[in-house]
Design a protein around this motif. Structure first.
Motif, PDB file in Angstrom:
ATOM      1  N   MET A  63       0.825  -1.203   0.000  1.00  0.00           N
ATOM      2  CA  MET A  63       0.000   0.000   0.000  1.00  0.00           C
ATOM      3  C   MET A  63       0.863   1.257   0.000  1.00  0.00           C
ATOM      4  O   MET A  63       0.597   2.209  -0.748  1.00  0.00           O
ATOM      5  CB  MET A  63      -0.912  -0.008   1.218  1.00  0.00           C
ATOM      6  CG  MET A  63      -1.736   1.259   1.407  1.00  0.00           C
ATOM      7  SD  MET A  63      -2.506   1.328   3.043  1.00  0.00           S
ATOM      8  CE  MET A  63      -1.054   1.551   4.087  1.00  0.00           C
ATOM      9  N   ARG A  64       1.893   1.280   0.837  1.00  0.00           N
ATOM     10  CA  ARG A  64       2.767   2.449   0.899  1.00  0.00           C
ATOM     11  C   ARG A  64       3.438   2.706  -0.440  1.00  0.00           C
ATOM     12  O   ARG A  64       3.578   3.857  -0.872  1.00  0.00           O
ATOM     13  CB  ARG A  64       3.823   2.250   1.985  1.00  0.00           C
ATOM     14  CG  ARG A  64       3.274   2.305   3.399  1.00  0.00           C
ATOM     15  CD  ARG A  64       4.314   1.872   4.402  1.00  0.00           C
ATOM     16  NE  ARG A  64       3.842   1.950   5.779  1.00  0.00           N
ATOM     17  CZ  ARG A  64       4.414   1.339   6.793  1.00  0.00           C
ATOM     18  NH1 ARG A  64       5.508   0.603   6.607  1.00  0.00           N
ATOM     19  NH2 ARG A  64       3.913   1.448   8.017  1.00  0.00           N
ATOM     20  N   ALA A  65       3.853   1.638  -1.109  1.00  0.00           N
ATOM     21  CA  ALA A  65       4.528   1.785  -2.400  1.00  0.00           C
ATOM     22  C   ALA A  65       3.567   2.295  -3.470  1.00  0.00           C
ATOM     23  O   ALA A  65       3.915   3.172  -4.275  1.00  0.00           O
ATOM     24  CB  ALA A  65       5.137   0.452  -2.822  1.00  0.00           C
ATOM     25  N   VAL A  66       2.352   1.762  -3.485  1.00  0.00           N
ATOM     26  CA  VAL A  66       1.349   2.217  -4.453  1.00  0.00           C
ATOM     27  C   VAL A  66       1.023   3.677  -4.212  1.00  0.00           C
ATOM     28  O   VAL A  66       0.962   4.489  -5.157  1.00  0.00           O
ATOM     29  CB  VAL A  66       0.068   1.357  -4.363  1.00  0.00           C
ATOM     30  CG1 VAL A  66      -1.044   1.947  -5.225  1.00  0.00           C
ATOM     31  CG2 VAL A  66       0.347  -0.079  -4.792  1.00  0.00           C
ATOM     32  N   GLU A  67       0.826   4.027  -2.944  1.00  0.00           N
ATOM     33  CA  GLU A  67       0.456   5.414  -2.615  1.00  0.00           C
ATOM     34  C   GLU A  67       1.535   6.401  -3.035  1.00  0.00           C
ATOM     35  O   GLU A  67       1.238   7.497  -3.533  1.00  0.00           O
ATOM     36  CB  GLU A  67       0.203   5.514  -1.112  1.00  0.00           C
ATOM     37  CG  GLU A  67      -0.577   6.751  -0.684  1.00  0.00           C
ATOM     38  CD  GLU A  67       0.296   7.973  -0.534  1.00  0.00           C
ATOM     39  OE1 GLU A  67      -0.233   9.101  -0.671  1.00  0.00           O
ATOM     40  OE2 GLU A  67       1.500   7.818  -0.270  1.00  0.00           O
ATOM     41  N   GLU A  68       2.795   6.019  -2.859  1.00  0.00           N
ATOM     42  CA  GLU A  68       3.895   6.907  -3.230  1.00  0.00           C
ATOM     43  C   GLU A  68       3.867   7.232  -4.720  1.00  0.00           C
ATOM     44  O   GLU A  68       4.072   8.377  -5.127  1.00  0.00           O
ATOM     45  CB  GLU A  68       5.223   6.251  -2.860  1.00  0.00           C
ATOM     46  CG  GLU A  68       6.447   7.103  -3.178  1.00  0.00           C
ATOM     47  CD  GLU A  68       7.748   6.424  -2.790  1.00  0.00           C
ATOM     48  OE1 GLU A  68       8.811   6.911  -3.193  1.00  0.00           O
ATOM     49  OE2 GLU A  68       7.699   5.390  -2.087  1.00  0.00           O
ATOM     50  N   VAL A  69       3.589   6.224  -5.537  1.00  0.00           N
ATOM     51  CA  VAL A  69       3.586   6.414  -6.995  1.00  0.00           C
ATOM     52  C   VAL A  69       2.368   7.228  -7.437  1.00  0.00           C
ATOM     53  O   VAL A  69       2.497   8.189  -8.205  1.00  0.00           O
ATOM     54  CB  VAL A  69       3.609   5.058  -7.722  1.00  0.00           C
ATOM     55  CG1 VAL A  69       3.423   5.249  -9.230  1.00  0.00           C
ATOM     56  CG2 VAL A  69       4.922   4.336  -7.452  1.00  0.00           C
TER      57      VAL A  69
END
Length: 336
Positions: A63-69
């Motif tokens: 989730m954190r990685a998706v949100e960053e992008v």
């Protein structure tokens, strides 16, 4: 009006105009009306990430990685839980027609023909973070679980452990199927047979403890000198398939549950039994002893899935892409 719109939407404008608009925004306390903007441009500027269990640390990392992008691209991320039932996954995909998001990244626990059909017919772009057949014709990002299992087995062999058991989650799930096959192939490739295989009812800590009870009942533990037998404790019972000196679990939550059950029986990790998890989540570093775990690239999978979704939103005509993220092994104190 046009100049103000350009500045507020991040389009090129003169430095003077940007400064004037920003000053006016601050003075007036102006907040853009997201609903009006959505109606005008035909987008919500929201994207959805759907996972089976938001409490699982591996999904938090994703989730954190998706949100960053997506946030860098001007989108807000909405996270939702599908649960383990494929019917709920199908309902969520079909519900995207309501128009509350411009695209979906879904990490399904179970996949069937209805889910694939709903993804194909979805009104917004969908990317699958998981394994679906190539014939589905959708963008996918998946882990290489079989290679991860091979890394785990070879690491145990290198440390002198050959009497290996496997604790999987439900085998009718996407990760359960992949990891069962990966374990079987890795053991066969190294001329080994498992001491035992246990199927947990879920990929959770509680299920790991229950699986630990089932695994250890009737198994002879390969005491190596500093565990239960060395302290005068009761040695294991007669083995069903030989003595046990290592366990590979299908994820970190299961692994930690097993470690708790080993501790309850006064068995020491790794002296009596080495333990390896999969996912290399934050939990692997936080437990005691820290858990050796196969890193299946959850952050990388999240990033790549988000990038595929943004690309699909920009161009819905391009050919689907299938990306495989390769695993690594993070060695910690739960193995020698």
């Amino acid at each position: 009006m046009a100049s103000v719109s350009r500045v507020l939407n991040g389009l090129p404008a003169t430095e003077e105009m940007v400064e004037r608009v920003q000053r006016a925004v601050e003075e007036l306390g102006y907040v853009p009306d997201a609903r009006a903007r959505s109606l005008k441009v035909g987008r919500t500027f929201q994207l959805t990430l759907a996972v089976a269990d938001v409490g699982n640390p591996v999904y938090v990392t994703m989730m954190r990685a998706v949100e960053e992008v997506v946030s860098a691209a001007g989108y807000r991320l909405v996270v939702t839980t599908t649960g383990p039932d494929v019917v709920d996954e199908v309902a969520l995909v079909r519900g995207m027609a309501r128009g509350y998001a411009d695209g979906l990244v879904i990490s399904p626990l179970r996949v069937d023909d209805d889910l694939i059909k709903s993804i194909r017919e979805c009104d917004v772009p969908v990317v699958v973070a998981g394994n679906v057949p190539a014939s589905a014709g959708v963008d996918t990002v998946r882990a290489n679980s079989p290679k991860g299992m091979l890394l785990a087995v070879e690491h145990l062999l290198a440390t002198g452990r050959k009497r290996i058991a496997f604790v999987n989650g439900p085998v009718d799930t996407v990760p359960g199927t992949a990891r069962a096959k990966g374990f079987a192939d890795a053991m066969k490739a190294n001329g080994l047979r498992p001491v035992a295989e246990v199927e947990a009812v879920d990929f959770t800590f509680a299920a790991g403890r229950d699986a630990g009870v089932e695994l250890l009942s009737g198994l002879d533990i390969g005491v190596r000198g500093s565990g239960a037998e060395a302290r005068g404790g009761r040695p294991g019972a007669e083995a069903r398939g030989g003595r046990l000196d290592a366990v590979i679990a299908a994820n970190d939550l299961l692994a930690v549950g097993i470690m708790h059950e080993l501790a309850a029986r006064e068995l020491v990790v790794p002296d009596d039994v080495a333990v390896i998890g999969m996912d290399d989540s934050e939990l692997a570093e936080q437990c005691f002893p820290p858990l050796t775990s196969v890193n299946l690239g959850s952050a990388e999978r999240g990033r790549r899935a988000a990038e595929l979704l943004l690309a699909r939103i920009d161009d819905d005509t391009r050919a689907p892409r299938r990306i495989v993220v390769q695993p690594t092994l993070s060695v910690r104190k739960s193995t020698p």
